[in-house]
Design an enzyme around this catalytic site. Structure first.
Site, PDB file in Angstrom:
ATOM      1  N   GLN A 164       9.322   0.282   5.889  1.00  0.00           N
ATOM      2  CA  GLN A 164      10.619   0.953   6.044  1.00  0.00           C
ATOM      3  C   GLN A 164      10.466   2.270   6.819  1.00  0.00           C
ATOM      4  OE1 GLN A 164      13.435  -0.734   5.037  1.00  0.00           O
ATOM      5  NE2 GLN A 164      11.896  -2.296   4.615  1.00  0.00           N
ATOM      6  N   CYS A 178      -2.288   4.760  -6.438  1.00  0.00           N
ATOM      7  CA  CYS A 178      -2.297   3.866  -7.597  1.00  0.00           C
ATOM      8  C   CYS A 178      -2.107   2.421  -7.143  1.00  0.00           C
ATOM      9  CB  CYS A 178      -1.167   4.216  -8.571  1.00  0.00           C
ATOM     10  SG  CYS A 178      -1.445   5.678  -9.558  1.00  0.00           S
ATOM     11  N   PRO A 206       5.077  -1.298   0.452  1.00  0.00           N
ATOM     12  CA  PRO A 206       4.808  -1.282   1.892  1.00  0.00           C
ATOM     13  C   PRO A 206       5.439  -0.087   2.587  1.00  0.00           C
ATOM     14  CG  PRO A 206       6.515  -2.878   1.374  1.00  0.00           C
ATOM     15  CD  PRO A 206       6.009  -2.353   0.062  1.00  0.00           C
ATOM     16  N   VAL A 207       4.837   0.269   3.732  1.00  0.00           N
ATOM     17  CA  VAL A 207       5.356   1.398   4.510  1.00  0.00           C
ATOM     18  C   VAL A 207       6.215   0.904   5.673  1.00  0.00           C
ATOM     19  CG1 VAL A 207       3.453   2.923   3.880  1.00  0.00           C
ATOM     20  CG2 VAL A 207       3.255   1.497   5.931  1.00  0.00           C
ATOM     21  N   ILE A 259      11.153  -2.148 -10.049  1.00  0.00           N
ATOM     22  CA  ILE A 259      10.748  -1.355  -8.879  1.00  0.00           C
ATOM     23  C   ILE A 259       9.406  -1.817  -8.319  1.00  0.00           C
ATOM     24  CG2 ILE A 259      10.316   0.963  -7.989  1.00  0.00           C
ATOM     25  CD1 ILE A 259      13.198   0.540  -8.852  1.00  0.00           C
TER      26      ILE A 259
END
EC number: 2.5.1.7
Length: 416
Positions: A125, A116, A122-123, A326
Site C-alpha cells: 500500500q 514482530c 505487506p508494504v 487485523i
C-alpha cells in the site's frame, strides 16, 4: 538473554505514569527527515525501537540526540538516503523513512522490513501510494528503491486501512506538488499526533482525525517542537494487569478518550473506572467477568490489546470469544498461556477462552511484543514462580515495565 522472574502475589495498588507512545514516536522521528531545521520532540519513550530509529537516522547523516526523553533532530547534512538491512530487519517501522526521503531528496533505498513475526503486513500500500504520486519504484536485492524529481499530488485510495501506510503517504504528501487526498486513511491517535506535528512544521492538512486527509503540498517545512501523545497500549496493559490481580491503580498522563474501546470492555468485565482529563483510575473489586470482542481499526477495539485481554479472560468467570481481524498469526501466545494453566482453544482467527480460577507458574517464552505483555499479566496472577524468556520482544515496546510494575506492588525481576 534477559528474562522476567515473576512471583504471583496479589493486587496491584498505586500510581503509574504512562510513557509516550512508541507508535507515535517512530513516525514523528522520521518526520525530522522532511526539513533541514531543528525538530525537538518531547515525551519520547526510551525503548529498543526508538533507539534503533535514532541510530538509523544517524546512519543517514542526521544529527539525532536524546536526553531525558527529549529528542533533538537536525537534518541539514543528510548524505545517505538509505536504510540498510542490519537495522531495518529488527524493526518494521523503518519503512517510515521511505516517504520523507523520496519527498525531500527525490530518492530512497529502504530494505524490506522485519519486526514482530505476526503476519505478512505487506508494504504494497505504501508503494502503490507513492507510485500514484509519481515515484518510480523498483524492488530488487531486498531493497525498495524509489525515485522522483518531485512527487505530484494525487488521490490515493488504499485497499485496506494501514497505519504506517497512511503515515508514510501523509509525510510524502506534505512536500508534493499540488493536492493529495488520502482516502480510507487510518484514524489512530498516533496518526493524528504525527499530523499535528507536521502542521506545526508548516504542512497544510485538512481532515485530521478522519478517514479522509487532504494535503496541500508546500515547498519546504521548518523546525518545530512537539510532545508525543501518551501510549494507550501501555496504559491498557497496566489496566488489564490491575483488573486481573483485583487491584486498584491510577494512571497519570493518559487522556482517556484515546482508550474508549478498552475502557468499555473493562467496565463490562466488572471494573470500576473513573477518568479525568489526563488520568484513569481502575478498581476491580471481584473476579472479572469474561468479555468477548473483535479487533478492528481505531476507534474499535485495538489488535494491540488482544493478547492482554486474553490473559484477563483466562482468569475470568465464564467464556469469551475473541476474533482477530487485523493480523494473522496473532494467537502465538495461546500455547504459552495454556502452559500456565489457561483453557484456550484457537481455530483460524478466533479463540475461545474459558476462565479458570487459578493459573500456576511455569517457564514460558515470549513470541512477540504484545504476547510478552499477556504472559506478564498471567504471571502476576499465577501461583508460584513464572519465568518469561525472550523479553527482548517486550523491550521493543515497553519503557521499563518491570520498574513500573514493581512500584505498584508486583514481584518482578529482570534476570540474565
Amino acid at each position: 538473554m534477559d528474562k522476567f522472574q515473576i512471583q504471583g502475589n496479589g493486587p496491584l495498588k498505586g500510581e503509574i505514569r504512562i510513557s509516550g507512545a512508541k507508535n507515535a514516536a517512530l513516525p514523528i522521528l522520521c518526520a525530522g527527515l522532511l526539513t533541514a531545521d531543528t525538530v525537538t520532540i518531547g515525551n519520547v519513550p526510551d525503548l529498543q525501537d526508538t533507539r534503533t530509529m535514532l541510530k538509523l537516522l544517524r546512519q543517514m547523516g542526521m544529527k539525532a540526540e536524546m536526553v531525558d526523553g527529549v529528542a533533538t533532530l537536525q537534518g541539514a547534512d543528510i548524505n545517505s538516503p538509505e536504510a540498510s538491512y542490519d537495522l531495518v530487519k529488527t524493526m518494521r517501522a523503518s519503512i517510515l523513512v521511505l516517504g520523507p526521503l523520496v519527498a525531500r531528496f527525490g530518492e530512497a533505498r529502504v530494505s524490506l522490513p522485519g519486526g514482530c513475526g505476526i503476519g505478512a503486513r505487506p508494504v504494497d500500500q505504501h508503494i502503490k501510494g507513492l507510485q500514484a504520486m509519481g515515484a518510480e519504484i523498483t524492488i530488487e536485492h531486498g531493497f525498495i528503491h524509489a525515485r522522483a524529481n518531485r512527487l505530484k499530488g494525487a488521490r490515493v485510495v488504499t485497499d485496506m486501512i494501514t497505519v504506517t501506510g497512511t503515515e508514510n503517504l501523509l509525510m510524502a504528501a506534505t512536500l508534493a506538488e499540488g493536492e493529495t487526498v488520502l482516502e480510507n486513511a487510518a484514524r489512530e491517535p498516533e496518526v493524528t499526533d504525527l499530523a499535528e506535528l507536521l502542521v506545526k512544521m508548516g504542512a497544510k492538512i485538512e481532515g485530521i482525525g478522519t478517514d479522509r486527509l487532504v494535503v496541500q503540498g508546500v515547498d519546504r517545512l521548518h523546525g518545530a517542537e512537539h510532545k508525543v501523545v501518551a501510549d494507550r497500549i501501555e496504559a491498557g496493559t497496566f489496566l488489564c494487569a490491575a483488573a486481573a490481580t483485583l487491584g486498584d491503580i491510577v494512571l497519570r498522563g493518559i487522556p482517556p478518550l484515546i482508550l474508549d474501546a478498552v475502557l468499555i470492555k473493562l467496565r463490562e468485565a466488572g471494573a470500576t473506572v473513573e477518568t479525568g482529563d489526563d488520568w484513569i483510575r481502575l478498581a476491580m473489586p471481584q473476579r472479572a467477568q469474561a468479555v468477548s470482542f473483535r479487533t478492528s481499526e481505531y476507534p474499535a477495539f485495538p489488535t494491540d490489546m488482544q493478547a492482554q485481554f486474553m490473559a484477563l479472560n483466562a482468569v475470568a468467570e465464564g467464556t469469551a470469544r475473541i476474533t482477530e481481524t487485523i493480523f494473522e498469526n496473532r494467537f502465538m501466545h495461546v500455547q504459552e498461556l495454556n502452559r500456565l494453566g489457561a483453557n484456550i482453544t484457537a481455530e483460524g482467527n478466533t479463540a475461545v477462552v474459558t476462565g479458570v480460577p487459578r493459573l500456576s507458574g511455569a517457564s514460558v517464552m515470549a513470541t512477540d511484543l504484545r504476547a510478552s505483555a499477556s504472559l506478564v499479566i498471567a504471571g502476576l496472577v499465577a501461583d508460584g514462580e513464572t519465568v518469561i524468556d525472550r523479553i527482548y520482544h517486550l523491550d521493543r515496546g515497553y519503557d521499563r515495565m518491570e520498574n513500573k510494575l514493581s512500584a505498584v506492588g508486583a514481584k518482578i525481576l529482570r534476570i540474565s
